[in-house]
Design an enzyme around this catalytic site. Structure first.
Site, PDB file in Angstrom:
ATOM      1  N   CYS A 115      -1.460   8.996   4.044  1.00 46.23           N
ATOM      2  CA  CYS A 115      -1.505   8.671   2.619  1.00 46.23           C
ATOM      3  C   CYS A 115      -2.839   9.094   2.033  1.00 46.23           C
ATOM      4  O   CYS A 115      -2.966   9.291   0.831  1.00 46.23           O
ATOM      5  CB  CYS A 115      -1.293   7.178   2.432  1.00 46.23           C
ATOM      6  SG  CYS A 115      -2.477   6.209   3.356  1.00 46.23           S
ATOM      7  N   GLU A 138       0.882  -1.177   0.000  1.00 44.40           N
ATOM      8  CA  GLU A 138       0.000   0.000   0.000  1.00 44.40           C
ATOM      9  C   GLU A 138       0.907   1.211   0.000  1.00 44.40           C
ATOM     10  O   GLU A 138       1.772   1.342   0.876  1.00 44.40           O
ATOM     11  CB  GLU A 138      -0.925  -0.011   1.228  1.00 44.40           C
ATOM     12  CG  GLU A 138      -1.890  -1.211   1.263  1.00 44.40           C
ATOM     13  CD  GLU A 138      -2.779  -1.348   0.025  1.00 44.40           C
ATOM     14  OE1 GLU A 138      -3.075  -0.318  -0.620  1.00 44.40           O
ATOM     15  OE2 GLU A 138      -3.139  -2.480  -0.323  1.00 44.40           O
TER      16      GLU A 138
HETATM   17  N1  LIG Z   1      -1.523   3.374   1.146  1.00 47.33           N
HETATM   18  C1  LIG Z   1      -1.362   3.260   2.457  1.00 47.33           C
HETATM   19  O1  LIG Z   1      -2.089   2.543   3.137  1.00 47.33           O
HETATM   20  C2  LIG Z   1      -0.273   4.036   3.134  1.00 47.33           C
HETATM   21  C3  LIG Z   1      -0.272   4.159   4.524  1.00 47.33           C
HETATM   22  C4  LIG Z   1       0.759   4.877   5.134  1.00 47.33           C
HETATM   23  C5  LIG Z   1       1.740   5.485   4.371  1.00 47.33           C
HETATM   24  N2  LIG Z   1       1.700   5.357   3.025  1.00 47.33           N
HETATM   25  C6  LIG Z   1       2.717   6.005   2.188  1.00 47.33           C
HETATM   26  O2  LIG Z   1       3.982   5.919   2.822  1.00 47.33           O
HETATM   27  C7  LIG Z   1       4.797   7.033   2.501  1.00 47.33           C
HETATM   28  C8  LIG Z   1       5.288   7.692   3.756  1.00 47.33           C
HETATM   29  O3  LIG Z   1       5.931   6.783   4.589  1.00 47.33           O
HETATM   30  P1  LIG Z   1       7.519   6.661   4.633  1.00 47.33           P
HETATM   31  O4  LIG Z   1       8.114   8.013   4.467  1.00 47.33           O
HETATM   32  O5  LIG Z   1       7.860   5.881   5.845  1.00 47.33           O
HETATM   33  O6  LIG Z   1       7.775   5.815   3.306  1.00 47.33           O
HETATM   34  P2  LIG Z   1       9.166   5.239   2.735  1.00 47.33           P
HETATM   35  O7  LIG Z   1       8.836   4.524   1.473  1.00 47.33           O
HETATM   36  O8  LIG Z   1      10.204   6.261   2.708  1.00 47.33           O
HETATM   37  O9  LIG Z   1       9.599   4.157   3.842  1.00 47.33           O
HETATM   38  C9  LIG Z   1       8.781   3.064   4.147  1.00 47.33           C
HETATM   39  C10 LIG Z   1       9.634   1.988   4.781  1.00 47.33           C
HETATM   40  O10 LIG Z   1      10.508   1.454   3.802  1.00 47.33           O
HETATM   41  C11 LIG Z   1      11.813   1.424   4.348  1.00 47.33           C
HETATM   42  N3  LIG Z   1      12.756   1.325   3.237  1.00 47.33           N
HETATM   43  C12 LIG Z   1      13.161   2.264   2.359  1.00 47.33           C
HETATM   44  N4  LIG Z   1      13.981   1.711   1.448  1.00 47.33           N
HETATM   45  C13 LIG Z   1      14.092   0.390   1.766  1.00 47.33           C
HETATM   46  C14 LIG Z   1      14.776  -0.716   1.221  1.00 47.33           C
HETATM   47  N5  LIG Z   1      15.548  -0.615   0.121  1.00 47.33           N
HETATM   48  N6  LIG Z   1      14.654  -1.920   1.810  1.00 47.33           N
HETATM   49  C15 LIG Z   1      13.875  -2.062   2.905  1.00 47.33           C
HETATM   50  N7  LIG Z   1      13.206  -1.046   3.481  1.00 47.33           N
HETATM   51  C16 LIG Z   1      13.316   0.159   2.906  1.00 47.33           C
HETATM   52  C17 LIG Z   1      11.864   2.643   5.227  1.00 47.33           C
HETATM   53  O11 LIG Z   1      12.947   2.609   6.126  1.00 47.33           O
HETATM   54  C18 LIG Z   1      10.518   2.489   5.916  1.00 47.33           C
HETATM   55  O12 LIG Z   1      10.590   1.502   6.902  1.00 47.33           O
HETATM   56  C19 LIG Z   1       3.884   7.955   1.697  1.00 47.33           C
HETATM   57  O13 LIG Z   1       4.159   7.780   0.338  1.00 47.33           O
HETATM   58  C20 LIG Z   1       2.486   7.476   2.052  1.00 47.33           C
HETATM   59  O14 LIG Z   1       1.519   7.768   1.082  1.00 47.33           O
HETATM   60  C21 LIG Z   1       0.734   4.647   2.392  1.00 47.33           C
HETATM   61  N1  LIG Z   2      -6.037   4.580   6.890  1.00 47.55           N
HETATM   62  C1  LIG Z   2      -5.689   5.944   7.121  1.00 47.55           C
HETATM   63  C2  LIG Z   2      -4.502   6.380   6.320  1.00 47.55           C
HETATM   64  C3  LIG Z   2      -3.296   5.513   6.358  1.00 47.55           C
HETATM   65  C4  LIG Z   2      -2.204   6.146   5.592  1.00 47.55           C
HETATM   66  O1  LIG Z   2      -1.434   6.922   6.011  1.00 47.55           O
HETATM   67  C5  LIG Z   2      -6.856   6.850   6.763  1.00 47.55           C
HETATM   68  O2  LIG Z   2      -7.857   6.381   6.254  1.00 47.55           O
HETATM   69  O3  LIG Z   2      -6.733   8.041   6.986  1.00 47.55           O
END
Ligand SMILES: NC(=O)c1ccc[n+]([C@@H]2O[C@H](COP(=O)([O-])OP(=O)(O)OC[C@H]3O[C@@H](n4cnc5c(N)ncnc54)[C@H](O)[C@@H]3O)[C@@H](O)[C@H]2O)c1
Ligand SMILES: N[C@@H](CCC=O)C(=O)O
Length: 542
Positions: free
Chosen positions: A327, A293
């Site tokens: 997100c 996600e």
């Molecule tokens: N769609 C969803 O449900 C959802 C929910 C929460 C956050 N997000 C998304 O997450 C992002 C923000 O979170 P973030 O800044 O922590 O994201 P990020 O992608 O920078 O990091 C996510 C995780 O991946 C790890 N990571 C990075 N490179 C890696 C690698 N090569 N190998 C293993 N692990 C690695 C990071 O250390 C962290 O634990 C935003 O884009 C947001 O939209 C999506």
């Molecule tokens: N599930 C959360 C968002 C998670 C992502 O950051 C919402 O619905 O706001």
């Protein structure tokens, strides 16, 4: 024991208010003070052993007061990663042999511990480490996390009931096996609940896990691991490695026993993981399940029939709660000129200007800081782009200050170009762009909003005209995995609005629902014939 057990009926954990003078608030404030006064060793946990990772040390700080160190962690190196994989594989036979009820009992106990005696600890860690206000921590690290734990047990039990048909004289059965190998769970900074769910959902189904939380979420991740242990999780079932993750991935993604990746984070990182799995595909015992996600560029579309008060509140909460670091946060809005110039523009700008971002331990603040200096730099670059572009006009905010914490003011701007990069790029901060259109252009604007960004996570329509609601829901059917009618695009509740998006936003496997859990099972079909044939000929042979 010989029995077909039912499991407790799940219910959403009620959200506490923490109003002034309440016992809940006083208890939480005491825990905040205790954690702020500590400086913890934020270790890895491998095979049940806590030890510091071998790589470079990292300070885990309060984003709203970055001089204040909450604890120290370290980057896991390749030897740490190998140890975590080995621990997961060693624990697998024991864990998958344990009956489902015993595994479920551990996670149900974790839910009750979190709803009760552990609530303040997880909330306080999330507030201090991730700069969440009390309400944002409560809906995440308490309620949503408890809900994931309870609802996953409920949905998993239903999946286990799924069995094939049997014709006379034959008994067909499904053996709902866990995956063969281990699962790699990688979690983002912004939700403690997601960080807890990604390793525990596969574990509930009998998988063992290597879990890599985000370094900036490490304080709450540390207490999540302690919570699982307190609930009775055996050593080696979930192995937590700390730090950035690149080195860990070099080992884990090359391991033949990698059976699945459970990821939440940015689109860029997920695509890197997917690509690497593709390059390594011949190495694996099977085809790793890839569940991710990822990012969003979430929209709010308003029609002239919209309730303007509701629209105003949805935009403020949707864009600026938790500093826009969801997100699901509203980051682009499309508003008819008659509503915008009829008062919404000035009202939104005034409200955005009035929002207080500060130290989250001061409960009067609306928000805190963005997570780290990298995020701060990304947002200041976006603010510079907006203020220097003739097609954009800043109406509120537009400033940032990192002298004490990484603070970015709630920013509202309007833009004459609905295809501008500010309408397609995820900034993941408190920045809301509004494209104002002539009322008659509604259908064209909906068509543009549908596909201008590569993402399809969340989005809202505000209209009281039902024909418009229906038409937009149909026109934007693939533009959002979570679509809201007259509500903000944030705040999905487990069991009520299963969450996830498609296109560049991920695999849409809906965390906290059976859709997700089914990815962590590998059914074996068993056919038993009670009286097998003893003659190989068929009647047509004469
Ligand atoms: N769609 C969803 O449900 C959802 C929910 C929460 C956050 N997000 C998304 O997450 C992002 C923000 O979170 P973030 O800044 O922590 O994201 P990020 O992608 O920078 O990091 C996510 C995780 O991946 C790890 N990571 C990075 N490179 C890696 C690698 N090569 N190998 C293993 N692990 C690695 C990071 O250390 C962290 O634990 C935003 O884009 C947001 O939209 C999506
Ligand atoms: N599930 C959360 C968002 C998670 C992502 O950051 C919402 O619905 O706001």
């Amino acid at each position: 024991m010989d029995a077909v057990f039912s499991v407790p009926e799940p219910r959403n954990e009620p959200v506490r208010a923490y109003e002034p003078g309440s016992a809940d608030r006083e208890r939480l404030q005491r825990r905040l003070a205790e954690l702020a006064a500590d400086r913890l060793d934020l270790t890895m946990t491998v095979a049940g052993e806590q030890r510091m990772a071998g790589g470079e040390r990292i300070d885990v700080v309060q984003p709203h007061r970055h001089a204040h160190v909450l604890g120290v962690t370290a980057h896991a190196d390749q030897a740490d990663a190998r140890a975590a994989v080995k621990a997961a594989l060693d624990a697998a036979p024991m864990w998958r042999a344990l009956p489902f009820e015993e595994r479920a009992a551990i996670f149900l106990r974790a839910a009750e511990l979190l709803a009760g005696p552990w609530r303040d600890t997880l909330n306080a860690a999330t507030m201090l480490g991730q700069s969440k206000t009390v309400v944002q921590a409560e809906i995440d690290s308490a309620c949503e996390f408890v809900d994931f734990l309870r609802f996953n047990v409920h949905f998993a039990r239903k999946l286990l009931e799924e069995q094939p048909m049997s014709s006379p004289g034959v008994w067909n059965r499904f053996d709902h096996r866990p995956l063969e190998g281990f699962v790699y769970a990688i979690t983002p900074f912004n939700f403690t609940a997601i960080a807890g769910n990604l390793p525990s959902a596969p574990a509930l189904l009998g998988n063992t896990v290597v879990w890599k939380p985000a370094p900036t979420q490490q304080l709450a991740a540390h207490f999540t691991m302690r919570l699982f242990e307190a609930a009775g999780l055996p050593p080696g079932v979930i192995n937590m490695v700390t730090g950035r993750g690149e080195e860990v991935s070099e080992v884990v993604l090359a391991d033949p026993d990698l059976a699945g990746i459970h990821f939440t984070g940015s689109t860029k990182v997920f695509q890197h993981l997917w690509r690497t799995v593709g390059e390594n595909i011949a190495r694996y015992r099977g085809y790793p399940r890839l569940v991710g996600e990822t990012g969003g560029k979430d929209f709010v579309v308003a029609h002239t029939s919209a309730d303007v008060d509701a629209l105003h509140t949805a935009l403020i909460r949707g864009a600026y709660e938790y500093q826009g670091q969801k997100c699901s946060a509203a980051s682009r809005a499309y508003v008819p000129r008659s509503i915008w110039e009829g008062g919404l523009r000035d009202r939104l700008a005034a409200t955005a200007d009035s929002l207080t971002y500060g130290d989250v331990t001061d409960f009067s603040n609306f928000g805190g800081a963005v997570i780290d200096s990298k995020a701060f730099d990304r947002h200041t670059a976006a603010l510079e782009l907006i203020s220097s572009d003739d097609s954009c006009r800043v109406l509120a905010g537009g400033t940032a200050d990192d002298s004490v914490g990484w603070f970015v003011r709630p920013t509202l701007f309007e833009c004459t170009d609905g295809t501008h990069e500010t309408f397609t790029t995820e900034y993941f901060g408190p920045i809301l762009g509004v494209h104002v259109f002539d009322d008659a252009r509604f259908e064209d604007v909906v068509a543009q909003a549908e596909s201008v960004a590569p993402y399809a996570l969340t989005g809202s329509i505000f209209a009281t005209d039902r024909r418009v609601v229906e038409a937009v829901a149909e026109r934007m059917r693939y533009a959002a995995g979570n679509f809201y009618v007259n509500d903000k695009p944030t705040g999905a509740v487990v069991g009520q609005q299963p969450f996830g998006g498609a296109r560049a936003s991920g695999t849409n496997d809906k965390a906290g629902s059976w859709h997700n859990l089914v990815r962590w099972m590998s059914p074996r079909t068993i056919k038993e014939t009670f009286v097998p044939p003893t003659d190989h000929t068929y009647p047509h042979m004469g």
